[in-house]
Design a protein around this motif. Structure first.
Motif, short mmCIF file in Angstrom:
data_model
loop_
_atom_site.label_atom_id
_atom_site.label_comp_id
_atom_site.label_asym_id
_atom_site.label_seq_id
_atom_site.Cartn_x
_atom_site.Cartn_y
_atom_site.Cartn_z
N PRO A 193 1.47 -1.28 -0.53
CA PRO A 193 0.58 -0.24 -0.11
C PRO A 193 1.00 1.53 0.24
CG PRO A 193 -1.12 -1.96 1.94
CD PRO A 193 0.61 -1.87 1.31
N TYR B 85 -11.44 7.65 -7.17
CA TYR B 85 -10.08 7.17 -6.53
C TYR B 85 -9.83 7.53 -5.17
CZ TYR B 85 -8.96 4.91 -11.14
OH TYR B 85 -9.03 4.58 -12.00
N ASP C 257 -11.29 6.97 -2.15
CA ASP C 257 -11.76 5.49 -1.01
C ASP C 257 -10.10 5.01 -1.09
OD1 ASP C 257 -13.90 7.22 -0.03
OD2 ASP C 257 -15.46 5.43 -1.04
N GLN C 258 -9.77 4.65 -2.51
CA GLN C 258 -8.61 4.00 -2.64
C GLN C 258 -7.46 4.26 -1.70
OE1 GLN C 258 -9.32 2.33 -6.67
NE2 GLN C 258 -8.25 0.89 -5.90
N GLN D 297 1.60 1.89 -3.47
CA GLN D 297 0.46 2.64 -4.05
C GLN D 297 0.04 3.04 -4.48
OE1 GLN D 297 -2.30 -1.02 -3.40
NE2 GLN D 297 -0.81 -3.32 -5.10
N LEU E 60 -1.93 5.79 -6.90
CA LEU E 60 -3.76 6.10 -6.38
C LEU E 60 -4.02 7.79 -6.25
CD1 LEU E 60 -4.34 2.87 -3.93
CD2 LEU E 60 -4.81 2.86 -6.04
#
Length: 281
Positions: free
Chosen positions: A252, A270, A272-273, A255, A259
């Motif tokens: 994460p 995007y 929430d991600q 990422q 993101l």
């Protein structure tokens, strides 16, 4: 009739558009087929950044002990509005090609970089990518890859100031979650599955945002939207260039940048991600 690379264009096939540019397959009178990417407006340094990245990745490959040609296309021509590359016939993502991709990535990463960043101004899609160099990856990643895109996303209305504060707070914990210190790796920088072109016997790496970075970033990006035979890619990579303990827990973290780029480009879909990745820190 117009010409390209010193030869007359005899046929053009429209391949659609991506971001700010159109894509075409072009056949030349001398028999060559090439891939042409053409911007609708001048974005200074856009195609120079991609061309520099492709050449730099190839240089790292050639400096390694591998004897195969580099898994990146050669640059035939590049200017402010046009990039020309050899045409690559597509194939299937076989397990064998996936394992070779893992080894190829290990080779590229292992060829190293002088520092984090790159000696040219970068782009990721049509967004500027700050390649100012640095020697401390957690600080560099926060300053050059996370916080700039938080600001862009807020300016574009893709997230609120409160969301931004939460991500900025999380960025302060990157050093605590980054794992063991590693030397700068020569990375692709935008390695989602769409930038892996599966050829007849191996995968080609295209559309890079190449720079000196953390090698786990490329692997996390491959996992973000899924890649064929990802387990085989990772296993072959780890065999060739073993990953540090705990790398899966750090996915994460790596990422978070792509993101945020997607949040800035495509809007609140995007959000929430992004927040979920930040909270994992």
């Amino acid at each position: 009739m117009r010409s390209l690379l010193g030869s007359t264009v005899t046929e053009e096939s429209d391949l659609g558009a991506g971001h700010e540019w159109s894509l075409r397959r072009v056949t030349l009178a001398d028999g060559r087929r090439v891939f042409v990417k053409e911007a609708g407006r001048v974005l200074e340094g856009l195609f120079a950044a991609e061309a520099n990245g492709l050449r730099w990745l190839a240089e790292g490959w050639r400096a390694s002990a591998r004897t195969e040609p580099p898994p990146v296309p050669g640059v035939l021509a590049a200017d402010d509005t046009t990039l020309v590359l050899p045409w690559i016939e597509s194939g299937s993502p076989t397990p064998q090609a996936a394992e070779r991709l893992g080894r190829d990535l290990a080779t590229l990463h292992g060829s190293g970089a002088d520092s984090y960043g790159a000696p040219w101004p970068g782009y990721i899609a049509e967004l500027p990518l700050d390649n100012t160099g640095g020697d401390d990856w957690p600080d560099w990643y926060a300053r050059r890859r996370v916080l700039p895109y938080v600001r862009i996303a807020v300016d574009r209305g893709a997230m609120s100031g409160r969301d931004a504060q939460e991500i900025e707070s999380a960025a302060g914990h990157i050093a605590d979650t980054a794992g063991p210190q590693e030397p700068p790796a020569r990375i692709h920088g935008d390695l989602w599955s769409g930038n892996v072109l599966w050829g007849h016997d191996h995968a080609w790496l295209i559309d890079p945002a190449a720079h000196g970075g953390h090698r786990e970033t490329d692997l996390a990006m491959l996992a973000l939207f899924g890649a064929p035979h990802l387990d085989r890619i990772l296993a072959a990579y780890d065999e060739a260039y073993p990953l540090a303990d705990g790398w899966r827990a750090r996915v994460p973290l790596h990422q978070l940048h792509p993101l945020l780029v997607h949040l800035a480009l495509f809007g609140a879909t995007y959000r929430d991600q992004v927040l979920a990745a930040a909270r994992r820190l």
